[in-house]
Design a protein around this motif. Structure first.
Motif, PDB file in Angstrom:
ATOM      1  N   GLY A 277       0.825  -1.203   0.000  1.00  0.00           N
ATOM      2  CA  GLY A 277       0.000   0.000   0.000  1.00  0.00           C
ATOM      3  C   GLY A 277       0.857   1.250   0.000  1.00  0.00           C
TER       4      GLY A 277
ATOM      5  N   MET B 145      -2.718  -3.651  -4.214  1.00  0.00           N
ATOM      6  CA  MET B 145      -3.041  -3.497  -2.800  1.00  0.00           C
ATOM      7  C   MET B 145      -4.099  -2.417  -2.639  1.00  0.00           C
ATOM      8  SD  MET B 145      -1.637  -5.186  -0.279  1.00  0.00           S
ATOM      9  CE  MET B 145      -1.792  -3.958   1.010  1.00  0.00           C
TER      10      MET B 145
ATOM     11  N   TYR C 169       2.646  -9.336   2.656  1.00  0.00           N
ATOM     12  CA  TYR C 169       2.748  -8.750   1.324  1.00  0.00           C
ATOM     13  C   TYR C 169       3.204  -9.770   0.291  1.00  0.00           C
ATOM     14  CZ  TYR C 169       2.566  -4.255   3.785  1.00  0.00           C
ATOM     15  OH  TYR C 169       2.186  -3.200   4.562  1.00  0.00           O
TER      16      TYR C 169
ATOM     17  N   TYR D 249       0.637 -10.636  -2.318  1.00  0.00           N
ATOM     18  CA  TYR D 249       0.415  -9.617  -3.334  1.00  0.00           C
ATOM     19  C   TYR D 249       1.560  -9.557  -4.328  1.00  0.00           C
ATOM     20  CZ  TYR D 249      -3.545  -8.121  -0.587  1.00  0.00           C
ATOM     21  OH  TYR D 249      -4.737  -8.093   0.078  1.00  0.00           O
TER      22      TYR D 249
ATOM     23  N   SER E 225     -11.851  -4.200  -0.805  1.00  0.00           N
ATOM     24  CA  SER E 225     -11.206  -5.067   0.174  1.00  0.00           C
ATOM     25  C   SER E 225     -12.044  -5.127   1.446  1.00  0.00           C
ATOM     26  CB  SER E 225      -9.803  -4.541   0.499  1.00  0.00           C
ATOM     27  OG  SER E 225      -9.132  -5.404   1.356  1.00  0.00           O
TER      28      SER E 225
END
Length: 377
Positions: free
Chosen positions: A116, A134, A316, A319, A369
């Motif tokens: 992010g 993200m 993470y 992602y 999300s």
């Protein structure tokens, strides 16, 4: 450093290089030593299955940037001019992404974010080659704002650990994002960042913040968060007169472990008046299996990580893995049309027109999300 992939589909192929930037320092939540093998796993999936890219295969060019914008920019220039990378995964740190993203845009090279980032990168004209998978940091701030508005709380304070002890605070995008939302919508009575390892300073600042606000937002790492909440409990701030919001990028298991262990009644009481706001963590066997695989692969070349359990693998990593597969989906369409895989603008157009795609992770291209609020009243 080029990370060669040993997997092959057994036929001659053209090699494409993709760039990967993340700090090596394991103290960062997105350290290469915590997630680097995720990009290896994704690349191996692509290279083993010709249905992805046909006679093309991928290799990885890694750069340790240490969250330094200058190093990131210089590394990216080298990755492009010397290695001819077709895309960049990262950089992980917001300040790096803001700088490197500009030249990536100027050169029409897809820069795919797996962490992010700050609100600056939401400028789609300035950063028109940036693809994010993200959810933006502002969503967690919006959850906080809606919660405060629901309860009618108007006066808020912010507190966090010192810059020298908290690597995430060196790239304090979450702090800045929350701060901007609070200044716009509420009365922000004070902001404190200090070294929580100093007991006198810890005592004095908790005492001060208790006099200027009864709603306190905590944004820092796990060690500083625990120190702040424990000191607040010792000073009697968990008696029902104060409320704490612990902000996280992801749902983190450390506070769950602290509560479930029941080793200390002080820890339990420290969470009695605490909300925890963060993106909902992964669930299901496929995620546990994935993290286990990432953990095992991190022990080998080239990361040689010293992590001791799957719980230390960065969230993470999911992602990062999915960012590669997302990029490959766009690349696949370009190759089917007989176009140049180095034409970043063509690949970007394919990526930006795709709908939600589910791979290992949950949400792609910033689809809606899920955020959770944990309460311990």
């Amino acid at each position: 450093m080029i990370i060669h992939n040993s997997s092959s589909n057994g036929s001659p192929n053209h090699k494409l290089l993709i760039g990967f930037q993340a700090p090596w320092n394991v103290s960062f939540p997105f350290s290469a030593q915590r997630l680097g093998s995720a990009i290896q796993i994704a690349v191996e999936k692509v290279n083993k299955n010709r249905s992805f890219l046909g006679n093309y295969s991928l290799d990885i060019v890694y750069k340790d940037t240490n969250c330094n914008p200058k190093v990131s920019l210089g590394g990216f220039i080298q990755q492009v001019l010397r290695e001819n990378v077709t895309a960049l995964f990262g950089p992980a740190c917001p300040e790096e992404a803001e700088v490197t993203g500009l030249i990536a845009s100027a050169w029409n090279i897809p820069m795919i974010g797996f962490v992010g980032q700050s609100s600056k990168l939401e400028d789609s004209e300035m950063y028109d080659s940036y693809i994010k998978i993200m959810p933006p940091l502002k969503w967690s701030s919006e959850v906080l704002v809606k919660t405060l508005e629901f309860f009618g709380w108007r006066h808020v304070a912010m507190i966090g650990g010192g810059l020298n002890t908290n690597t995430w605070e060196k790239v304090d995008a979450l702090w800045k994002t929350v701060e901007n939302h609070l200044r716009t919508n509420f009365k922000l009575t004070t902001e404190l960042n200090f070294d929580t390892s100093n007991p006198d300073l810890l005592y004095q600042n908790i005492k001060h913040i208790s006099t200027v606000a009864r709603v306190i937002v905590v944004i820092t790492n796990r060690e500083d968060s625990m120190a702040l909440l424990l000191e607040a409990e010792r000073q009697g701030l968990m008696n029902g007169d104060y409320v704490f919001f612990l902000m996280q990028q992801f749902e983190d298991n450390w506070w769950k472990s602290a509560l479930n262990s029941r080793l200390s009644q002080d820890v339990t009481r420290a969470f009695e008046m605490t909300f925890v706001i963060g993106q909902k963590s992964y669930e299901g066997h496929e995620y546990y299996d994935f993290f286990k695989q990432v953990f095992q692969r991190l022990k080998g070349h080239p990361f040689w990580s010293n992590l001791t359990s799957e719980s230390e693998v960065s969230p993470y990593s999911v992602y990062l893995h999915d960012a590669v597969l997302l990029y490959v989906m766009g690349l696949k369409e370009i190759l089917k049309e007989g176009k140049d895989p180095h034409d970043g603008r063509q690949v970007l157009e394919k990526l930006k027109t795709r709908e939600k795609i589910r791979f290992q992770g949950k949400y792609k291209l910033c689809s809606q999300s899920q955020y959770f609020i944990a309460l311990f009243f």
